[in-house]
Scaffold this motif. Sequence first.
Motif, PDB file in Angstrom:
ATOM      1  N   GLY A  80      49.557  45.420  22.286  1.00 19.05           N
ATOM      2  CA  GLY A  80      48.558  44.470  22.228  1.00 19.05           C
ATOM      3  C   GLY A  80      47.209  44.679  21.891  1.00 19.05           C
ATOM      4  O   GLY A  80      46.963  46.066  21.941  1.00 19.05           O
ATOM      5  N   ARG A  81      46.029  44.030  21.876  1.00 21.52           N
ATOM      6  CA  ARG A  81      44.849  44.283  21.652  1.00 21.52           C
ATOM      7  C   ARG A  81      44.070  43.327  22.528  1.00 21.52           C
ATOM      8  O   ARG A  81      44.032  42.055  22.213  1.00 21.52           O
ATOM      9  N   VAL A  82      42.990  43.873  22.973  1.00 18.39           N
ATOM     10  CA  VAL A  82      41.789  43.247  23.653  1.00 18.39           C
ATOM     11  C   VAL A  82      40.567  43.523  23.181  1.00 18.39           C
ATOM     12  O   VAL A  82      40.172  44.581  23.254  1.00 18.39           O
ATOM     13  N   VAL A  83      39.821  42.557  22.832  1.00 13.02           N
ATOM     14  CA  VAL A  83      38.314  42.964  22.392  1.00 13.02           C
ATOM     15  C   VAL A  83      37.495  42.263  23.581  1.00 13.02           C
ATOM     16  O   VAL A  83      37.483  41.009  23.665  1.00 13.02           O
ATOM     17  N   LEU A  84      36.568  43.128  23.976  1.00 11.83           N
ATOM     18  CA  LEU A  84      35.703  42.607  25.001  1.00 11.83           C
ATOM     19  C   LEU A  84      34.368  42.490  24.289  1.00 11.83           C
ATOM     20  O   LEU A  84      33.645  43.490  23.940  1.00 11.83           O
ATOM     21  N   ALA A  85      33.907  41.510  24.062  1.00 10.24           N
ATOM     22  CA  ALA A  85      32.498  41.142  23.171  1.00 10.24           C
ATOM     23  C   ALA A  85      31.407  40.783  23.979  1.00 10.24           C
ATOM     24  O   ALA A  85      31.768  39.671  25.028  1.00 10.24           O
ATOM     25  N   ASP A  86      30.104  40.960  23.789  1.00  7.14           N
ATOM     26  CA  ASP A  86      29.428  40.502  24.656  1.00  7.14           C
ATOM     27  C   ASP A  86      28.022  40.717  23.629  1.00  7.14           C
ATOM     28  O   ASP A  86      27.705  41.672  23.027  1.00  7.14           O
ATOM     29  N   ILE A  87      26.994  39.678  23.718  1.00  5.69           N
ATOM     30  CA  ILE A  87      25.799  40.079  22.816  1.00  5.69           C
ATOM     31  C   ILE A  87      24.570  41.004  23.685  1.00  5.69           C
ATOM     32  O   ILE A  87      23.976  41.495  22.704  1.00  5.69           O
ATOM     33  N   ASN A  88      24.894  41.040  24.988  1.00  8.38           N
ATOM     34  CA  ASN A  88      24.184  41.809  25.753  1.00  8.38           C
ATOM     35  C   ASN A  88      24.619  43.403  25.939  1.00  8.38           C
ATOM     36  O   ASN A  88      25.484  43.515  26.483  1.00  8.38           O
ATOM     37  N   ASP A  89      23.703  44.323  25.524  1.00  8.63           N
ATOM     38  CA  ASP A  89      24.300  45.701  25.594  1.00  8.63           C
ATOM     39  C   ASP A  89      24.412  46.186  26.929  1.00  8.63           C
ATOM     40  O   ASP A  89      25.133  46.969  27.263  1.00  8.63           O
ATOM     41  N   SER A  90      23.579  45.646  27.944  1.00  9.44           N
ATOM     42  CA  SER A  90      23.520  46.067  29.153  1.00  9.44           C
ATOM     43  C   SER A  90      24.791  45.504  30.165  1.00  9.44           C
ATOM     44  O   SER A  90      25.253  46.381  30.595  1.00  9.44           O
ATOM     45  N   MET A  91      25.056  44.369  29.799  1.00  7.56           N
ATOM     46  CA  MET A  91      26.432  43.966  30.409  1.00  7.56           C
ATOM     47  C   MET A  91      27.374  44.561  29.699  1.00  7.56           C
ATOM     48  O   MET A  91      28.508  44.861  30.393  1.00  7.56           O
ATOM     49  N   LEU A  92      27.593  44.728  28.558  1.00 11.58           N
ATOM     50  CA  LEU A  92      28.797  45.604  27.918  1.00 11.58           C
ATOM     51  C   LEU A  92      28.882  46.940  28.216  1.00 11.58           C
ATOM     52  O   LEU A  92      29.959  47.331  28.509  1.00 11.58           O
ATOM     53  N   ARG A  93      27.785  47.468  28.750  1.00 10.35           N
ATOM     54  CA  ARG A  93      27.662  48.976  29.161  1.00 10.35           C
ATOM     55  C   ARG A  93      28.267  48.828  30.505  1.00 10.35           C
ATOM     56  O   ARG A  93      29.167  49.772  30.992  1.00 10.35           O
ATOM     57  N   VAL A  94      27.783  47.915  31.440  1.00 11.62           N
ATOM     58  CA  VAL A  94      28.452  47.935  32.523  1.00 11.62           C
ATOM     59  C   VAL A  94      29.909  47.687  32.737  1.00 11.62           C
ATOM     60  O   VAL A  94      30.630  48.037  33.410  1.00 11.62           O
TER      61      VAL A  94
ATOM     62  N   GLY B 153      51.964  42.096  23.341  1.00 11.79           N
ATOM     63  CA  GLY B 153      51.765  42.327  21.913  1.00 11.79           C
ATOM     64  C   GLY B 153      50.626  41.191  21.467  1.00 11.79           C
ATOM     65  O   GLY B 153      50.158  41.356  20.225  1.00 11.79           O
ATOM     66  N   ASN B 154      49.978  40.162  22.248  1.00  9.47           N
ATOM     67  CA  ASN B 154      48.825  39.566  21.535  1.00  9.47           C
ATOM     68  C   ASN B 154      47.685  40.168  21.512  1.00  9.47           C
ATOM     69  O   ASN B 154      47.491  41.090  22.013  1.00  9.47           O
ATOM     70  N   ALA B 155      47.055  39.438  20.619  1.00 10.68           N
ATOM     71  CA  ALA B 155      45.548  39.966  20.172  1.00 10.68           C
ATOM     72  C   ALA B 155      44.614  39.062  20.985  1.00 10.68           C
ATOM     73  O   ALA B 155      44.677  37.658  20.802  1.00 10.68           O
ATOM     74  N   VAL B 156      43.704  39.237  22.073  1.00  8.49           N
ATOM     75  CA  VAL B 156      42.745  38.591  22.516  1.00  8.49           C
ATOM     76  C   VAL B 156      41.509  38.959  22.591  1.00  8.49           C
ATOM     77  O   VAL B 156      41.062  40.104  22.611  1.00  8.49           O
ATOM     78  N   LEU B 157      40.627  37.985  22.378  1.00  8.33           N
ATOM     79  CA  LEU B 157      38.890  38.166  22.315  1.00  8.33           C
ATOM     80  C   LEU B 157      38.400  37.506  23.465  1.00  8.33           C
ATOM     81  O   LEU B 157      38.523  36.310  23.508  1.00  8.33           O
ATOM     82  N   ASP B 158      37.728  38.282  24.152  1.00  5.74           N
ATOM     83  CA  ASP B 158      36.861  37.550  25.275  1.00  5.74           C
ATOM     84  C   ASP B 158      35.355  37.875  25.053  1.00  5.74           C
ATOM     85  O   ASP B 158      34.842  38.827  25.338  1.00  5.74           O
ATOM     86  N   ILE B 159      34.942  36.550  24.666  1.00  3.01           N
ATOM     87  CA  ILE B 159      33.503  36.484  24.349  1.00  3.01           C
ATOM     88  C   ILE B 159      32.670  36.460  25.580  1.00  3.01           C
ATOM     89  O   ILE B 159      32.840  35.779  26.634  1.00  3.01           O
ATOM     90  N   ALA B 160      31.392  37.138  25.716  1.00  2.39           N
ATOM     91  CA  ALA B 160      30.807  36.975  26.892  1.00  2.39           C
ATOM     92  C   ALA B 160      31.294  37.540  27.875  1.00  2.39           C
ATOM     93  O   ALA B 160      31.102  37.254  28.956  1.00  2.39           O
ATOM     94  N   GLY B 161      32.001  38.662  27.317  1.00  2.00           N
ATOM     95  CA  GLY B 161      33.011  39.223  28.687  1.00  2.00           C
ATOM     96  C   GLY B 161      32.479  40.104  29.723  1.00  2.00           C
ATOM     97  O   GLY B 161      32.970  40.418  30.586  1.00  2.00           O
TER      98      GLY B 161
END
Length: 249
Positions: A87-101, A62-70
Amino acid sequence: MSEKDTTHFGYKEVDKQAKAGMVADVFHSVASRYDLMNDLMSGGVHRIWKRFTIELSGVRKGNAVLDIAGGTGDLAARFSRIVGPEGRVVLADINDSMLRVGRDKLLDNGQCANIEFVQADAQFLPFPDDSFDCITIAFGLRNVTEKETALRSMLRVLKPGGRLLVLEFSKPDNELLSKAYDTYSFRVLPLMGRLVANDSESYQYLAESIRMHPDQETLKEMMEDAGFGRVEFHNMTGGIVALHKGIKA
């Protein structure tokens, strides 16, 4: 150009405004081989480091988790299973290539039901105050231009009592190990990058960025200065990697 206008990009001094784009170019280059190179560079030990991060996070259903530079989603996938459908997980990354992979990998594994993907800068997180029970950033903080700004941004979006975990390369606590690590980093890594990813320069930068990152005690002080309490760190593999943990009061 004054010191206030510059920062380091590996061992080079560059305009602060230019660093983010230069780091982005590195990760655009390495994104497609990122998982393979992680396994080769660490001998698979990065999986143990990440498992310890998960254990220390205290994340539960049930937790909310943010993974930065995921990046490619290693931590997000594990958190997704722990927090469950409520629950909720947010995968965040500044780089769109990494985020897409990362998104493609998790989609292929059928693990996206409770994961959101957000392109975001760690310095200016686009989330409301008090949003997350836990924030992780693994091997990403050293690439952030203004680390102090990023730490304050993370504190803001954590819920009271929430936990930040920073997994990052650090300073070996043994002189012989340090010398061996330097030899490996500056001779083997760029060669491996050239042979496997056809890109030695990016891996040269990654090795340099590790050396420019604050040591264990300095990062602990930075987290405390940003407002985190009960800050502690755990050395792994002789201090080659350290896991810092801080709590939002």
